[in-house]
Design an enzyme around this catalytic site. Sequence first.
Site, mmCIF file in Angstrom:
data_model
loop_
_atom_site.group_PDB
_atom_site.id
_atom_site.type_symbol
_atom_site.label_atom_id
_atom_site.label_comp_id
_atom_site.label_asym_id
_atom_site.label_seq_id
_atom_site.Cartn_x
_atom_site.Cartn_y
_atom_site.Cartn_z
ATOM 1 N NE ARG A 193 -4.170 18.654 20.026
ATOM 2 C CZ ARG A 193 -2.490 18.817 18.622
ATOM 3 N NH1 ARG A 193 -3.520 18.900 17.782
ATOM 4 N NH2 ARG A 193 -1.794 19.157 19.261
ATOM 5 N NE ARG A 250 -9.503 -18.146 -17.350
ATOM 6 C CZ ARG A 250 -8.798 -17.210 -17.076
ATOM 7 N NH1 ARG A 250 -8.958 -16.169 -17.050
ATOM 8 N NH2 ARG A 250 -8.958 -17.292 -15.464
ATOM 9 C CG HIS A 286 -17.666 -15.539 -18.528
ATOM 10 N ND1 HIS A 286 -18.550 -14.402 -18.657
ATOM 11 C CD2 HIS A 286 -17.847 -16.482 -18.915
ATOM 12 C CE1 HIS A 286 -18.010 -14.617 -20.209
ATOM 13 N NE2 HIS A 286 -17.249 -15.244 -20.332
ATOM 14 C CB SER A 299 -0.188 -22.603 -13.622
ATOM 15 O OG SER A 299 -0.817 -21.207 -13.692
ATOM 16 C CG MET A 350 -12.790 13.300 22.717
ATOM 17 S SD MET A 350 -12.012 13.327 24.564
ATOM 18 C CE MET A 350 -10.258 14.509 23.439
ATOM 19 C CE LYS A 390 -3.367 14.432 16.850
ATOM 20 N NZ LYS A 390 -4.691 14.381 17.511
ATOM 21 N N GLY A 408 -13.156 8.724 13.964
ATOM 22 C CA GLY A 408 -14.345 8.095 15.372
ATOM 23 C C GLY A 408 -14.581 8.405 16.364
ATOM 24 C CE1 TYR A 426 3.290 -17.749 -14.744
ATOM 25 C CE2 TYR A 426 5.333 -19.463 -14.394
ATOM 26 C CZ TYR A 426 3.983 -19.589 -14.651
ATOM 27 O OH TYR A 426 3.851 -20.650 -15.415
ATOM 28 N NE ARG A 454 -2.439 14.070 10.625
ATOM 29 C CZ ARG A 454 -3.733 14.310 10.485
ATOM 30 N NH1 ARG A 454 -4.263 13.294 11.149
ATOM 31 N NH2 ARG A 454 -5.141 14.869 9.753
ATOM 32 C CB CYS A 510 -2.957 -18.352 -14.247
ATOM 33 S SG CYS A 510 -3.712 -20.162 -13.972
ATOM 34 C CB THR A 539 -5.727 -19.026 -6.273
ATOM 35 O OG1 THR A 539 -5.156 -18.442 -7.459
ATOM 36 C CG2 THR A 539 -4.361 -19.981 -6.078
ATOM 37 C CG ASN A 540 -9.734 -17.887 -10.434
ATOM 38 O OD1 ASN A 540 -9.282 -17.117 -9.187
ATOM 39 N ND2 ASN A 540 -9.388 -17.567 -11.685
ATOM 40 C CG ASP A 541 -11.586 -23.959 -10.907
ATOM 41 O OD1 ASP A 541 -12.862 -23.635 -10.370
ATOM 42 O OD2 ASP A 541 -11.306 -24.192 -12.115
#
Length: 889
Positions: free
Chosen positions: A96, A571, A465, A774, A107, A26, A105, A861, A349, A841, A777-779
């Site tokens: 202000r 898959r 899944h 590849s 003043m 501000k 949150g 990629y 702003r 992937c 990154t899940n496993d």
Amino acid sequence: MTKWVYSFGAGHKEGRADMRDLLGGKGANLAEMASIGLPVPPGFTISTEVCTAFYDNKKQYPDDLKGQVEAALKVIEKAVGLKFDDKSHPLLVSVRSGARVSMPGMMDTVLNLGLNDATVEGLGKAADDPRFAWDSYRRFIQMYGSVVLGVDHHRFEELIEHTKLDAGVIEDTALTETHWRQVVEGYKDLVHQETGKPFPQQPHEQLWGAIGAVFGSWMNPRAITYRRLHDIPAEWGTAVNVQAMVFGNMGDDCATGVCFTRDPSTGENMFYGEYLVNAQGEDVVAGIRTPQPLSSSVAKPGEIPLEQAMPEAYRELMAVRGKLETHYKDMQDIEFTVQQNKLYMLQTRNGKRTAAASLRMAVEMARDGLIDEAEAVMRVNPSSLDQLLHPMLDPKAPRTLLGKGLPASPGAASGVVVFSSDEAESRTAKGESVILVRIETSPEDIHGMHAAQGILTTRGGMTSHAAVVARGMGRPCVAGAGGISVDYNTQVLAAGGKQVRAGEVITLDGATGEVFVGSVAMIEPAVSGDFGTLMAWADKHRRMGVRANAETPMDAETARKFGAEGIGLCRTEHMFFDPERILAVRQMIISDSESGRRTALSRLLPFQREDFRQLFTIMAGLPVTIRLLDPPLHEFLPHADQEMQEVADSLGTDIATIRQRADELAEANPMLGHRGCRLGVSYPEIYEMQARAIFEGAIAVAKEMGKAPHPEIMIPLVGMKKELEITRAQVDKIAAEVFAEAGSKIEYSVGTMIELPRAVLLADQIAGAADFFSFGTNDLTQTVFGLSRDDAGKFLPHYVEAGILPKDPFVSIDVDGVGAMVRIGVEKGRAAKNDLKLGICGEHGGDPASILFCEQVGLDYVSCSPFRVPVARLAAAQAALGAAADRTA
Ligand code: PEP
Ligand code: MG
């Protein structure tokens, strides 16, 4: 001497827009507006460094702060020709808060500071309007009393309500000076009663009280929570802005309003906002009176636009609008006041906006030359594109919450509750909309998930899944809603004392994870031409390729429509559940001899060949990465007696034998048993059949289209180089066979998923047998954390809420841990083979923050679910532009 205080307005140019770290958003923008010649009432900003020093020094202000504030106050007095605490015509100020980023949150605002029992009389005389002076005084006590002294603001409102009732009026504006005098007396008594002290009369004491309240509010629990949720460090601190008051409540030639330089919900280039005549800022927000529009063009009958009420001020405001947009090169959210027909700017702003507005504004601003294409690409939040591509709940629609789970796949859907995939399919075939509700889903549910409008599970995390498959299909999904219980026997869904039976309607919001009872109105997505334009600009700037995780022709077509440059993960197990094939799959699994398995596999071969032929055709020469079978075999086994009998009959055996084999194969582990390449090693005939199907499909397409596809065959869950060598040899052997049979060859490559820590640590060895990596990154997240991806939903949300983890690591890559693993894999892999192609992937391939990480480690990629392809294209462009900016900085 440290400079703590910065003056603005009336020729003082101590601050600038780029000083927001020091002056807060501000303060920096007030200084900037004043310095470009906009009408800003003079004032000063106490810097954020004071806040930091205050907390570092046991809540003591720096010694020289007082002197600097007094001096800056004198500057205001001189500029406006009024004095603080002057009994005949006092200077009043607003106080202000203002942090670097706007932060609810904290003043808010205290207006009319400087009024007391004596100065109120002076103000009334000077303005020749005692009613206005007493109205201002009561506003001041009300704001100061609630935000600085902590008196509940409802108590003040009650007093006004009583006064209005006694006076027999409805609007505040109908109260007279005498009424406001009474209200002020009542307010002062209230403050005395509640705080044990009289309302402070000394303006300097009032000022320091307000300054202290702003700094104090930086550490209130609401502000602390907000900072934690938005990663805002406590060291940033807040600034305090003190500014000469201008009055929008001095009569009918005065007004106050808020506006946006463009429409924040559609992005249309029109002046959008509202104002109230004879009012102060809080009246617009409080909704006591109905604000009026600014422009005549949008005014409805009976409304009085500012353009008509105060033409001079309106003209000036229009000029300010143009000047601000050219200066800030973005849509501005403005607060203004008109005092006796003269316009004053109180705030500007960058305005908040919807996804649709953000897209339209970025494209239009670039077309108009306000910003360049690269800047337009940076302006749109990639995650917000989800909002544009899926239906969403109408924010205004009423709703009853049933419970909440993980926001596993975006979009909204309503439908009748069904508890089985078969029922989902049969009711959908009859034209009903259904929501499939399961404790968790397995590959057996694919047909039900496909038929359903949306999916709800009560167990499982963001890579469970249900989540992965729903995202792939573009179905809204709420996963792991642990607070909701599902009883398949009674066919009831229950949470928080509410029950929903099969056949009753629920609504899912896959973007928030919320589940509602009944149907909730929705807004359909509308993709405009701007979307394609922005995507084309993004493509010009990105370095990484974007592929899709897809296995069905429909997914592959969706992926291409969204601009995928190939398939990064097919898959193949998802192809096995079709009713026509599942029996052959089960025969293959149940048989305990290689020849039995080969017979069953030979039945599957034509289906797989056709699958791949279709994918290669749709992808028309783009790379297609096909992963050979990954999940453990027990996932394919029948559970119901009827299905077991069917398999038994087809094999000429009995149900007891089938049950026994199913028990032998059953595994209870977080998917770390007999799966991935371990299956290929144990049962070479499986991968051989798949490889044959791939090569035969590819050769057929090469003949049909005259252009050969380039299959990339991917081996899952490799931890040892030997595993890859063995399975690769199977593939190469079949390739040679098929090429000899066909009398023609195609190019292909064989690579591996990197999804185990051992594979990462020995990536240099493994690279010797791989044409590409590849990252799965899940496993990899599951194995690096030692945390089952299907059970994660039970406690990860709590970990995130409690700040133990910044984000769900199955959604956004854990850069410190899993990311470090990826980095090692990249470095070791490339050190051994510098042209090794590298991709990702896992689900992270569609997450903007993870995509930034992928750019930083130099992957070639990313591959993600088809509906996330646009998100990934934009995020990849932003990552590349960010990296380019870092290089030049
Ligand atoms: C992975 O593990 O990241 C991956 C892409 O494979 P899946 O999710 O099928 O295990
Ligand atoms: Mg995997």
